[in-house]
Design a protein around this motif. Sequence first.
Motif, mmCIF file in Angstrom:
data_model
loop_
_atom_site.group_PDB
_atom_site.id
_atom_site.type_symbol
_atom_site.label_atom_id
_atom_site.label_comp_id
_atom_site.label_asym_id
_atom_site.label_seq_id
_atom_site.Cartn_x
_atom_site.Cartn_y
_atom_site.Cartn_z
ATOM 1 N N ALA A 8 36.654 25.979 36.004
ATOM 2 C CA ALA A 8 37.914 26.536 36.480
ATOM 3 C C ALA A 8 39.127 25.752 35.986
ATOM 4 O O ALA A 8 40.255 26.169 36.235
ATOM 5 C CB ALA A 8 37.926 26.605 38.011
ATOM 6 N N TYR A 120 31.713 22.071 41.985
ATOM 7 C CA TYR A 120 32.122 23.414 41.537
ATOM 8 C C TYR A 120 31.337 24.490 42.282
ATOM 9 O O TYR A 120 31.890 25.527 42.667
ATOM 10 C CB TYR A 120 31.911 23.553 40.038
ATOM 11 C CG TYR A 120 32.388 24.876 39.496
ATOM 12 C CD1 TYR A 120 33.738 25.211 39.523
ATOM 13 C CD2 TYR A 120 31.496 25.803 38.958
ATOM 14 C CE1 TYR A 120 34.192 26.422 39.034
ATOM 15 C CE2 TYR A 120 31.935 27.014 38.461
ATOM 16 C CZ TYR A 120 33.280 27.319 38.501
ATOM 17 O OH TYR A 120 33.733 28.526 38.025
ATOM 18 N N GLU A 121 30.058 24.228 42.519
ATOM 19 C CA GLU A 121 29.261 25.189 43.281
ATOM 20 C C GLU A 121 29.812 25.349 44.698
ATOM 21 O O GLU A 121 29.816 26.449 45.265
ATOM 22 C CB GLU A 121 27.802 24.734 43.337
ATOM 23 C CG GLU A 121 26.884 25.707 44.048
ATOM 24 C CD GLU A 121 25.432 25.272 44.026
ATOM 25 O OE1 GLU A 121 24.616 25.931 44.695
ATOM 26 O OE2 GLU A 121 25.102 24.269 43.357
ATOM 27 N N GLY A 124 34.330 26.086 43.697
ATOM 28 C CA GLY A 124 34.647 27.117 42.718
ATOM 29 C C GLY A 124 36.060 27.076 42.183
ATOM 30 O O GLY A 124 36.565 28.085 41.686
ATOM 31 N N CYS A 125 36.717 25.924 42.274
ATOM 32 C CA CYS A 125 38.123 25.797 41.880
ATOM 33 C C CYS A 125 38.293 24.637 40.899
ATOM 34 O O CYS A 125 37.438 23.767 40.774
ATOM 35 C CB CYS A 125 39.012 25.556 43.103
ATOM 36 S SG CYS A 125 38.942 26.855 44.343
#
Length: 260
Positions: A8, A120-121, A124-125
């Motif tokens: 991301a 990230y999992e 998610g950003c």
Amino acid sequence: MFEKVNPAHPDKVADRIAGALVDLAYEKESDPRIAVEVLIGHGTCHIIAETSVSISPDEAAVIVSRITGSLAVDYCEVPQDQHLSDNQKNGIRCGDNGIFKGVPVTDEQKVLSRIARDLYEKYGCDGKYIIDEARLIICQSNAASDDIAASYPTAEINPLGDWTGGTDVDSGATNRKLGSDMADSVTGGGLHGKDLSKADVSVNIYAWLKAQEAGQPVTLCCAIGDESVDGIPYIDIVETARNYIRDIGGFEKFAEWGLV
């Protein structure tokens, strides 16, 4: 010492858009010639594609929308230079000049890559992470620092405070995070937005894989037009890279994390 960014991060978003356009070119033609540059930020995505396969502005806009949401798309498509095109007319030959190296991934680099993937999992950003012998620095957007500290109590977390991230905070460009993608294997060649005839893609992948298998560094050089590299036919190096890209799910998936 190693820095890792997640998919991301604006630079990786640019890599992913470029990778998705290469995936689309391969859907249209078995061996396309394509090189894509992407610059994103503050509401706009600029794309320049040198390509043998036509991609419409609408097709490019669909990709950008899927990956980023709602950015205005400025898409410019031009044919590949004729001299470069002629290099590949009678078979796949080396498509770049360059020096390439592969270096085994260290335990420290594996640890940070796992931390980046785990965060990230969860969030998610946009995120960026750094590790050395003394420090673990976690910059994770859209996340409460206290929440991260529960899992990583010794880390320095969001030194400037909680933040939002994304392309309204920072611009992104293709191949600007090669250190994150390749660790100690990084040279001058960019991994993303290019077809497999380009040594920046295929020789980099080949050298990295060879180094992991051998457990020691590998250094190679090549010139545009070479029919062999490292003593083997260039077409075999391309097929090694093709299989690697296929196994991980395509060029867009490759762009998410690179080789490390």
